[in-house]
Design a protein around this motif. Structure first.
Motif, PDB file in Angstrom:
ATOM      1  N   PHE A 242       0.838  -1.205   0.000  1.00 45.32           N
ATOM      2  CA  PHE A 242       0.000   0.000   0.000  1.00 45.32           C
ATOM      3  C   PHE A 242       0.871   1.253   0.000  1.00 45.32           C
ATOM      4  N   ALA A 243       1.895   1.259   0.839  1.00 45.01           N
ATOM      5  CA  ALA A 243       2.787   2.419   0.910  1.00 45.01           C
ATOM      6  C   ALA A 243       3.486   2.657  -0.424  1.00 45.01           C
ATOM      7  N   ASP A 244       3.985   1.573  -1.040  1.00 43.48           N
ATOM      8  CA  ASP A 244       4.689   1.717  -2.321  1.00 43.48           C
ATOM      9  C   ASP A 244       3.758   2.210  -3.414  1.00 43.48           C
ATOM     10  N   LEU A 247       2.876   5.941  -2.800  1.00 43.18           N
ATOM     11  CA  LEU A 247       4.066   6.768  -3.011  1.00 43.18           C
ATOM     12  C   LEU A 247       4.394   6.861  -4.500  1.00 43.18           C
ATOM     13  N   SER A 248       4.258   5.741  -5.198  1.00 42.65           N
ATOM     14  CA  SER A 248       4.525   5.729  -6.636  1.00 42.65           C
ATOM     15  C   SER A 248       3.582   6.662  -7.372  1.00 42.65           C
ATOM     16  N   ASN A 254       7.796   5.055 -11.107  1.00 40.60           N
ATOM     17  CA  ASN A 254       7.459   3.633 -11.172  1.00 40.60           C
ATOM     18  C   ASN A 254       8.012   2.903  -9.952  1.00 40.60           C
ATOM     19  N   SER A 255       7.133   2.219  -9.239  1.00 39.60           N
ATOM     20  CA  SER A 255       7.557   1.514  -8.021  1.00 39.60           C
ATOM     21  C   SER A 255       8.476   0.337  -8.331  1.00 39.60           C
ATOM     22  N   MET A 256       8.535  -0.086  -9.593  1.00 34.01           N
ATOM     23  CA  MET A 256       9.396  -1.212  -9.962  1.00 34.01           C
ATOM     24  C   MET A 256      10.879  -0.893  -9.756  1.00 34.01           C
ATOM     25  N   ILE A 257      11.218   0.427  -9.738  1.00 32.50           N
ATOM     26  CA  ILE A 257      12.629   0.784  -9.561  1.00 32.50           C
ATOM     27  C   ILE A 257      12.958   1.170  -8.116  1.00 32.50           C
ATOM     28  N   ASN A 270      14.183  13.294  -4.220  1.00 36.65           N
ATOM     29  CA  ASN A 270      13.535  14.497  -3.685  1.00 36.65           C
ATOM     30  C   ASN A 270      12.024  14.452  -3.940  1.00 36.65           C
ATOM     31  N   LYS A 271      11.640  13.985  -5.136  1.00 35.45           N
ATOM     32  CA  LYS A 271      10.211  13.857  -5.436  1.00 35.45           C
ATOM     33  C   LYS A 271       9.556  12.852  -4.489  1.00 35.45           C
ATOM     34  N   LEU A 272      10.261  11.754  -4.228  1.00 39.44           N
ATOM     35  CA  LEU A 272       9.732  10.758  -3.302  1.00 39.44           C
ATOM     36  C   LEU A 272       9.599  11.321  -1.893  1.00 39.44           C
ATOM     37  N   SER A 273      10.583  12.103  -1.476  1.00 38.89           N
ATOM     38  CA  SER A 273      10.543  12.703  -0.129  1.00 38.89           C
ATOM     39  C   SER A 273       9.373  13.664   0.001  1.00 38.89           C
TER      40      SER A 273
END
Length: 434
Positions: A242-244, A247-248, A254-257, A270-273
């Motif tokens: 769920f978190a991934d 966040l994706s 892409n959560s695959m990376i 930075n975008k993820l943060s």
């Protein structure tokens, strides 16, 4: 060592009990004000017998007075046990104000509930010293206490006049945009039909791979950004997934990376943060542990206490039931229990459900209510039924993002199909509408 609680006299008020009985002897009209009072609510055995006799005389449409009570008790050979007619005469001379009988009865009833609570609490404490299943012990204890709360509640009938005035006030306020009644799922068309508030069981059904969990999570995130607290019991998908996914979608990465070495540069991190900071502030509560129906009920009550206005359960088929029950029966019983839970909590529950594979053999694989027939008695309990369908899942020549959400049942409004919600396969989430 003797439990000090057991040596104490349970709470009671004999004067109030006598006042109730005396009021009826003065005026039988007092029965109209104490319809919820039961013989078992009296503490003194003699008072229980006298009140039971009074109710029996009333049911036979006979007057309730000293003579009729004496005669009735003599027939049952119970006059001597209560202290003879002299005791009934003594009660009749208590001489309270018969017009206050409702207050007297309320006090008698309250003290009876207090004694019941003490008894239940003592049983709970004793059982806690020797229980093999802690989760079931806690759930059963909560249910026992809630049963007392239910017996305390009195019938409250509302007149049509009051209901109509309240309805007009709600409609008038909504027209003036003074408040918004219900929650918006981000489905531009269906949000106009659905009244997502109060005791509603909303079934979200589809075949595996359609994205039921992703749709529920997408709705939850949308509600969270609108500051509407939401609870999620994610029995099928763990909280890390769920978190991934969220966040994706929020960071548009892409959560695959995520877990591939050296695949995210500084700008990407930075975008993820930033996305994580925004999502961290959302009032969403997630539990991903395995559950039986007692676990689900207990957790839903906790989520309500946390302020949740809606709860997503993913999914019905994963809630365990008693061994020996056929799946149809077990799933039906769990669904019925969740319907009752919505009435207790007074908030909507979105219940995800996996359809059987029978529809896979059809040319048109769009789900219908008939596809619920072998899944359990779900259609009867659901207030709304949403079917999720993506034609591109079956036909690779079509866009996999194109989504149909069919509102096939709606007790309080129209039905229809939503086409303005798109599935983002790379992010594993849905792009909700306005």
């Amino acid at each position: 060592m003797i439990d000090p609680l057991l040596s104490k006299i349970p709470p009671h008020d004999l004067e109030m009990e006598e006042s109730v009985l005396s009021s009826i002897l003065i005026s039988n009209k007092g029965f109209d004000d104490i319809e919820d009072l039961l013989p078992g609510d009296f503490y003194k055995p003699a008072h229980k017998k006298i009140f039971q006799t009074m109710l029996e005389l009333k049911s036979k449409k006979e007057p309730v007075d000293l003579l009729t009570i004496k005669t009735a008790l003599e027939k049952k050979k119970g006059l001597k046990a209560i202290g003879g007619i002299a005791y009934v005469v003594k009660i009749s001379e208590t001489a309270p104000l018969p017009t206050n009988i409702k207050a007297y009865a309320n006090r008698v009833s309250e003290l009876a509930r207090a004694r019941e609570m003490i008894f239940i609490a003592t049983q709970i404490a004793a059982a806690g010293f020797n229980t093999p299943n802690i989760e079931k012990y806690i759930s059963d204890s909560q249910s026992a206490i809630l049963d007392i709360q239910t017996t305390m509640s009195k019938d409250k009938f509302t007149t049509m006049s009051d209901m109509m005035m309240e309805a007009l006030d709600r409609i008038k306020s909504a027209q003036k945009s003074e408040f918004k009644l219900g929650l918006s799922f981000g489905m531009p068309k269906l949000d106009n039909y659905m009244q997502v508030w109060g005791s509603k069981l909303i079934l979200l059904a589809g075949r595996p791979g359609m994205g039921k969990s992703s749709l529920a999570f997408s709705i939850a995130v949308r509600l969270g950004f609108n500051r509407e607290p939401c609870g999620i019991l994610s029995i099928e998908m763990d909280k890390e997934q769920f978190a991934d996914k969220t966040l994706s979608a929020e960071a548009d990465i892409n959560s695959m990376i995520f877990y591939a070495r050296n695949s995210i540069n500084k700008a990407g991190y930075n975008k993820l943060s930033d996305a994580a900071s925004a999502l961290a502030d959302l009032p969403i509560y997630v539990d991903d542990s395995e559950c039986n129906i007692e676990d689900v009920e207990r957790k839903c009550r906790k989520l309500k206490k946390l302020g949740c206005k809606i709860i997503m359960i993913d999914q019905l088929n994963q809630i365990s039931f008693d061994k020996g029950l056929a799946p149809y029966i077990g799933i039906s019983k769990n669904c019925a229990a969740l319907k009752r839970l919505t009435k207790e909590l007074r908030i909507p529950i979105v219940l995800l459900c996996q359809l059987n594979r029978n529809l896979e053999g059809r040319g048109d694989k769009r789900p219908t209510k008939a596809d619920l027939a072998e899944t359990g008695r779900l259609e009867q309990d659901a207030d709304m039924i949403l079917f999720l369908y993506r034609e591109g899942y079956y036909n690779k020549n079509l866009d996999e993002g194109t989504t149909e959400i069919n509102l096939a049942k709606n007790r309080q409004g129209e039905t229809g199909t939503e086409f303005q919600v798109l599935f983002n396969k790379k992010r594993g989430m849905f792009q909700m509408g306005a």
